[in-house]
Design a protein around this motif. Structure first.
Motif, mmCIF file in Angstrom:
data_model
loop_
_atom_site.group_PDB
_atom_site.id
_atom_site.type_symbol
_atom_site.label_atom_id
_atom_site.label_comp_id
_atom_site.label_asym_id
_atom_site.label_seq_id
_atom_site.Cartn_x
_atom_site.Cartn_y
_atom_site.Cartn_z
ATOM 1 N N PRO A 1 -11.253 3.177 0.604
ATOM 2 C CA PRO A 1 -11.074 3.166 2.058
ATOM 3 C C PRO A 1 -11.017 1.777 2.664
ATOM 4 C CG PRO A 1 -13.371 3.478 1.560
ATOM 5 C CD PRO A 1 -12.663 3.326 0.222
ATOM 6 N N PHE B 1 -6.945 7.710 9.604
ATOM 7 C CA PHE B 1 -6.563 7.175 8.296
ATOM 8 C C PHE B 1 -7.799 6.915 7.434
ATOM 9 C CE2 PHE B 1 -2.579 5.554 10.494
ATOM 10 C CZ PHE B 1 -1.753 6.479 9.882
ATOM 11 N N THR B 2 -8.839 6.392 8.054
ATOM 12 C CA THR B 2 -10.069 6.117 7.309
ATOM 13 C C THR B 2 -10.716 7.407 6.823
ATOM 14 O OG1 THR B 2 -10.439 4.132 8.655
ATOM 15 C CG2 THR B 2 -12.312 4.991 7.415
ATOM 16 N N ARG C 1 1.459 5.087 2.654
ATOM 17 C CA ARG C 1 0.197 5.190 3.378
ATOM 18 C C ARG C 1 -0.185 3.845 3.982
ATOM 19 N NH1 ARG C 1 -5.149 7.552 0.566
ATOM 20 N NH2 ARG C 1 -4.045 9.508 0.962
ATOM 21 N N GLY C 2 -0.076 2.791 3.200
ATOM 22 C CA GLY C 2 -0.418 1.467 3.690
ATOM 23 C C GLY C 2 0.464 1.035 4.852
ATOM 24 N N ARG D 1 -8.867 8.890 3.843
ATOM 25 C CA ARG D 1 -9.173 8.182 2.605
ATOM 26 C C ARG D 1 -10.550 8.586 2.063
ATOM 27 N NH1 ARG D 1 -6.414 3.830 0.547
ATOM 28 N NH2 ARG D 1 -4.583 3.136 1.737
ATOM 29 N N GLN E 1 -10.318 12.096 0.570
ATOM 30 C CA GLN E 1 -9.587 12.091 -0.692
ATOM 31 C C GLN E 1 -10.241 11.186 -1.738
ATOM 32 O OE1 GLN E 1 -5.553 11.010 0.355
ATOM 33 N NE2 GLN E 1 -5.077 13.075 1.090
ATOM 34 N N LYS E 2 -11.354 10.546 -1.372
ATOM 35 C CA LYS E 2 -12.096 9.671 -2.274
ATOM 36 C C LYS E 2 -11.234 8.542 -2.834
ATOM 37 C CE LYS E 2 -15.386 13.264 -3.686
ATOM 38 N NZ LYS E 2 -16.001 14.003 -4.805
ATOM 39 N N SER E 3 -10.304 8.076 -2.007
ATOM 40 C CA SER E 3 -9.502 6.917 -2.376
ATOM 41 C C SER E 3 -10.125 5.688 -1.736
ATOM 42 C CB SER E 3 -8.058 7.087 -1.892
ATOM 43 O OG SER E 3 -8.022 7.246 -0.486
ATOM 44 N N ALA F 1 -7.979 0.927 5.143
ATOM 45 C CA ALA F 1 -8.046 1.680 6.392
ATOM 46 C C ALA F 1 -9.300 1.324 7.174
ATOM 47 C CB ALA F 1 -8.018 3.177 6.099
ATOM 48 N N GLU G 1 -0.634 3.003 7.920
ATOM 49 C CA GLU G 1 -1.913 2.492 8.413
ATOM 50 C C GLU G 1 -1.745 1.165 9.131
ATOM 51 O OE1 GLU G 1 -4.783 4.455 4.931
ATOM 52 O OE2 GLU G 1 -4.248 2.332 4.885
ATOM 53 N N GLY H 1 0.790 -1.220 0.000
ATOM 54 C CA GLY H 1 0.000 0.000 0.000
ATOM 55 C C GLY H 1 0.821 1.268 0.000
#
Length: 246
Positions: A101, A90-91, A53-54, A94, A97-99, A104, A57, A50
């Motif tokens: 989720p 973290f959730t 970020r991964g 995400r 940022q509309k990534s 997270a 997290e 990830g």
């Protein structure tokens, strides 16, 4: 017994393997583990973890819990609250940022469930119970599937490479996927073997530290080995290879 009756036992595993293969293959693609794509091993491993970020997290919530619990074990709610709070942050990031989720969100749910259990029992070590259960279940599933000839690695790779269950009729592929499945089972059981005694003796700091050490540092090289083996079993055709003659 009719010929149709003789074929029925084979139909169920095939159908089940397609469903499982689709699920595992889809998850692998989302994680960047698609052998059909031209990617370096380093990029694949980094994508599977990830990226930064991964890694954050995965590591920060547990690291925060271990540090705070070691420095101030009472009240327990402080270390648990910070751990769950980081997972929640973290959730939220995400979602904003509309990534995707999912990673997270999964971490948040796991952290919240573990914290709830630890608060209920009053034992910091119980914060690691979900992880112990996960290792036991994953290790068992990977080992059993490999030993009965339906390695989860083979099912996922077969789906991704358009091979379905064809790999089972190839002795070389079947053997490779069996040993890959066993290798993953060994990883999960090794974690359990090291961490369970620490849990039973209530050594929270050592348990949390070894959980981190046996996490991504062991996951990454095994992902790399799995990727390289699958690519070796399914080599990409070179654009310069001559077309077969009629």
């Amino acid at each position: 017994m009719s010929a149709a009756d003789e074929q029925r036992p084979e139909q169920a595993p095939s159908s089940a393997s397609e469903v499982i293969g689709a699920a595992l293959g889809g998850a692998a693609r989302k994680a960047g583990l698609d052998p059909t794509e031209e990617s370096s091993t380093q990029k694949v491993v980094w994508s599977a973890m990830g990226g930064w970020r991964g890694i954050l997290e995965s590591v920060l919530p547990s690291l925060a819990f271990v540090i705070l619990f070691t420095l101030a074990p009472d009240p327990l709610i402080l270390s648990l609250g910070v751990s769950v709070g980081l997972a929640a942050v973290f959730t939220i990031v995400r979602l904003v940022q509309k990534s995707p989720p999912s990673a997270a969100l999964g971490g948040l749910i796991a952290a919240a469930a573990a914290a709830a259990l630890a608060l209920w029992t009053g034992r910091g070590a119980d914060n690691f119970v979900p992880g112990l259960i996960t290792n036991a279940v994953y290790g068992t599933v990977f080992l059993v599937s490999a030993l009965i000839g339906w390695s989860l690695i083979g099912i996922a790779a077969g789906f991704l490479m358009g091979d379905a269950t064809g790999w089972r009729s190839d002795r070389r592929k079947r053997r490779a996927f069996r040993w890959l499945g066993i290798a993953w089972a060994v990883l999960f059981f090794a974690r359990l073997a090291v961490q369970l005694p620490l849990y039973l003796t209530d050594q929270v700091t050592a348990l949390g530290t070894l959980k981190l050490i046996m996490g991504l540092p062991l996951f990454a090289p095994l992902i790399a080995v799995t990727w390289l083996v699958v690519r070796a079993l399914y080599p990409r055709a070179s654009p310069q290879d001559p077309a077969p003659s009629a």
